[in-house]
Design a protein around this motif. Structure first.
Motif, short mmCIF file in Angstrom:
data_model
loop_
_atom_site.label_atom_id
_atom_site.label_comp_id
_atom_site.label_asym_id
_atom_site.label_seq_id
_atom_site.Cartn_x
_atom_site.Cartn_y
_atom_site.Cartn_z
N ALA A 13 0.82 -1.21 0.00
CA ALA A 13 0.00 0.00 0.00
C ALA A 13 0.85 1.26 0.00
O ALA A 13 0.37 2.34 -0.40
CB ALA A 13 -0.93 0.00 1.21
N VAL A 17 0.26 5.11 -1.98
CA VAL A 17 0.36 6.28 -1.10
C VAL A 17 1.43 7.23 -1.62
O VAL A 17 1.23 8.46 -1.69
CB VAL A 17 0.66 5.84 0.35
CG1 VAL A 17 1.06 7.04 1.19
CG2 VAL A 17 -0.55 5.15 0.96
N LEU A 245 -5.95 4.44 -2.75
CA LEU A 245 -5.16 5.16 -1.76
C LEU A 245 -4.39 6.31 -2.39
O LEU A 245 -4.03 7.28 -1.70
CB LEU A 245 -4.18 4.20 -1.07
CG LEU A 245 -4.81 3.13 -0.17
CD1 LEU A 245 -3.72 2.20 0.36
CD2 LEU A 245 -5.58 3.75 0.97
N THR A 249 -4.56 10.01 -0.89
CA THR A 249 -3.34 10.66 -0.41
C THR A 249 -3.18 12.03 -1.05
O THR A 249 -2.79 12.99 -0.39
CB THR A 249 -2.12 9.79 -0.72
OG1 THR A 249 -2.28 8.50 -0.12
CG2 THR A 249 -0.84 10.44 -0.22
N PHE A 274 -11.88 4.41 1.23
CA PHE A 274 -10.99 3.67 2.11
C PHE A 274 -11.63 2.36 2.57
O PHE A 274 -10.97 1.32 2.65
CB PHE A 274 -10.62 4.52 3.33
CG PHE A 274 -9.61 3.87 4.23
CD1 PHE A 274 -8.27 3.81 3.88
CD2 PHE A 274 -9.99 3.31 5.44
CE1 PHE A 274 -7.34 3.21 4.70
CE2 PHE A 274 -9.07 2.70 6.27
CZ PHE A 274 -7.74 2.65 5.91
N THR A 277 -11.30 -0.07 -0.14
CA THR A 277 -9.92 -0.57 -0.21
C THR A 277 -9.70 -1.69 0.81
O THR A 277 -9.11 -2.73 0.50
CB THR A 277 -8.93 0.57 0.05
OG1 THR A 277 -9.07 1.56 -0.97
CG2 THR A 277 -7.50 0.06 0.06
#
Length: 319
Positions: A13, A17, A245, A249, A274, A277
């Motif tokens: 992840a 990000v 993500l 971000t 989220f 995810t």
């Protein structure tokens, strides 16, 4: 060293990000309207650095496979991504990119023989809706070229993700070498195109040099190594569900560093994306397949157990 699944997911992840910072770095630090040059500076130095560290070159058919994966994941994806970022307002590129899990689910049927579950499809729709609420703004006319570039970049990366999972890696080759091959091949593919279309490289100030160093090292070399490492150990669908993500971000960076406001609707969208995810990382329940055993009776649990054992063995051999 063995790694538990939550840790593997968390490390994978980190790639999306990191990619969430690409838009801010591109718009705030880099020369304007140079998507091809930016793509070269992001891919080629990172690829050559990892190639020097890995000290492994492709062999046999893997020269062709590395070229194909490099073209899909890097050579086509990077220029299209930066083109869409330069031309689209209000995060529209992120909205189009958020349908990646649905692309991967469809391609997994064709190339991996995986059958998507209803939960996967609904989670993919929820992720796209959540990202849309976060980044989509009413102001600004849509640019057709930018939309097509964003859609094509998503299709290219999705295809590369599924093929990376299908082909695995050659015996004795780790994810570092596989990442190096793809970044180098993609960078070499973009370089002559950048020179032909955009001309000589622009003059760079200290901010631009710092931006390119960040994109090449943290945003690309490290992030793509983590990404392809994750693809090798997780399902293609699980990995691509980490993609949302990235725009989340980007929204947080815009709020924290660029002074952009987050409305209640955007916060609700962040929660939805989220949640999708996280849900996308849950393993699907095994589907009972009725098969005829040697005694003529039907068995599902034993057959599934055998298949799981075989999958683990094959996966271990491919690594």
């Amino acid at each position: 060293m063995a790694m538990n699944r939550p840790t593997l997911i968390a490390l994978t992840a980190l790639a999306p990000v990191s990619w969430g910072s690409t838009y801010a770095v591109t718009t705030e630090l880099l020369p304007a309207d140079r998507p091809l040059f930016t793509a070269v500076m992001r891919a080629l130095p990172a690829g050559l650095l990892l190639l020097a560290l890995a000290r492994v070159l492709p062999r046999g058919i893997w020269w062709g496979k590395a070229a194909v994966l490099g073209a899909l994941n890097i050579g086509a994806f990077f220029p299209l991504l930066f083109l869409s970022a330069y031309r689209l307002p209000g995060g529209m590129a992120a909205v189009v990119g958020s349908v990646g899990p649905l692309f991967v689910a469809g391609l997994s049927v064709l190339l991996l023989g995986d059958r998507p579950t209803l939960r996967t499809l609904l989670t993919g729709v929820a992720a796209a809706l959540g990202v849309s609420l976060v980044v989509l703004k009413a102001a600004g006319a849509l640019d057709a070229v930018g939309v097509l570039a964003a859609l094509a970049s998503t299709a290219s990366m999705s295809t590369g993700t599924v093929l990376t999972k299908r082909w695995g890696r050659p015996d004795g080759v780790g994810p570092l070498a596989l990442t190096a091959w793809q970044l180098t091949a993609g960078g070499l593919l973009i370089a002559p195109l950048a020179l032909a279309v955009e001309g000589a490289p622009p003059a760079l100030d200290g901010r631009a040099v710092g931006g390119y160093l960040y994109l090449a090292l943290a945003n690309t070399a490290l992030a793509y190594w983590l990404w392809f490492r994750g693809i090798g150990r997780l399902s293609a669908t699980q990995v691509t569900f980490l993609g949302p993500l990235s725009p989340l971000t980007a929204a947080v960076i815009g709020w924290a560093a660029l002074g952009q406001e987050l409305t209640p609707v955007q916060l609700a969208g962040m929660g939805l994306a989220f949640g999708a995810t996280v849900l996308g990382q849950l393993r699907p329940r095994p589907v009972a397949v009725r098969t005829v055993s040697g005694s003529g009776s039907f068995s599902s649990a034993e057959e599934n157990a055998r298949k799981d054992s075989m999958d683990v063995t094959v996966s271990a051999l491919r690594r």
